[in-house]
Design a protein around this motif. Structure first.
Motif, PDB file in Angstrom:
ATOM      1  N   TYR A 111       0.833  -1.205   0.000  1.00 23.27           N
ATOM      2  CA  TYR A 111       0.000   0.000   0.000  1.00 23.27           C
ATOM      3  C   TYR A 111       0.868   1.256   0.000  1.00 23.27           C
ATOM      4  CZ  TYR A 111      -3.467   3.425   1.558  1.00 23.27           C
ATOM      5  OH  TYR A 111      -4.289   4.522   1.657  1.00 23.27           O
ATOM      6  N   HIS A 112       1.895   1.267   0.827  1.00 24.37           N
ATOM      7  CA  HIS A 112       2.789   2.432   0.885  1.00 24.37           C
ATOM      8  C   HIS A 112       3.422   2.677  -0.486  1.00 24.37           C
ATOM      9  CE1 HIS A 112       6.587   4.589   1.841  1.00 24.37           C
ATOM     10  NE2 HIS A 112       5.782   5.269   2.621  1.00 24.37           N
ATOM     11  N   PHE A 115      -8.610  -1.418   2.739  1.00 25.16           N
ATOM     12  CA  PHE A 115      -7.438  -1.997   2.069  1.00 25.16           C
ATOM     13  C   PHE A 115      -6.423  -2.458   3.117  1.00 25.16           C
ATOM     14  CE2 PHE A 115      -3.645  -2.363  -0.438  1.00 25.16           C
ATOM     15  CZ  PHE A 115      -4.088  -2.642  -1.717  1.00 25.16           C
ATOM     16  N   ALA A 136      -7.405   2.825  -4.523  1.00 21.36           N
ATOM     17  CA  ALA A 136      -6.988   2.100  -3.320  1.00 21.36           C
ATOM     18  C   ALA A 136      -6.773   3.068  -2.162  1.00 21.36           C
ATOM     19  CB  ALA A 136      -5.715   1.307  -3.597  1.00 21.36           C
ATOM     20  N   LYS A 181      -3.523  -2.200   4.494  1.00 19.88           N
ATOM     21  CA  LYS A 181      -2.474  -1.191   4.353  1.00 19.88           C
ATOM     22  C   LYS A 181      -1.088  -1.633   4.819  1.00 19.88           C
ATOM     23  CE  LYS A 181      -5.658   2.707   4.551  1.00 19.88           C
ATOM     24  NZ  LYS A 181      -6.887   1.981   4.430  1.00 19.88           N
ATOM     25  N   ILE A 228      -3.334  -9.602  -0.257  1.00 14.17           N
ATOM     26  CA  ILE A 228      -3.818  -8.455  -1.023  1.00 14.17           C
ATOM     27  C   ILE A 228      -4.633  -8.913  -2.231  1.00 14.17           C
ATOM     28  CG2 ILE A 228      -3.130  -6.406  -2.327  1.00 14.17           C
ATOM     29  CD1 ILE A 228      -0.615  -6.350  -0.450  1.00 14.17           C
TER      30      ILE A 228
END
Length: 75
Positions: free
Chosen positions: A6-7, A34, A28, A36, A44
């Motif tokens: 995510y990052h 989500f 997203a 994260k 995911i």
């Protein structure tokens, strides 16, 4: 420690509306559910397949995942 998917994905936001990866990242970023903090492809992928309607093709996720691995795990 490696950053989460995510990052990494959030670094792709704000591109052209026709760019599928940028659109995926932007959507997203709006998804409060989500996963994260995950670095797990399976977690995911399962989440995306079962819970979202903003990803028109899992191929987009696979491409983003490949880029994530290249950028998060240098040789």
């Amino acid at each position: 420690m490696n950053r989460s998917f995510y990052h990494y994905l959030m670094t792709l936001r704000g591109g052209k509306p026709t760019d599928a990866l940028s659109t995926f990242a932007t959507e997203a970023g709006k998804d409060i559910q989500f996963p994260k903090h995950s670095t797990s492809y399976e977690e995911i992928s399962d989440y995306l397949e079962m819970n979202v309607d903003y990803l028109p093709s899992m191929d987009i996720f696979d491409t983003a995942w490949d880029h994530y691995l290249e950028n998060n795990h240098p040789a």
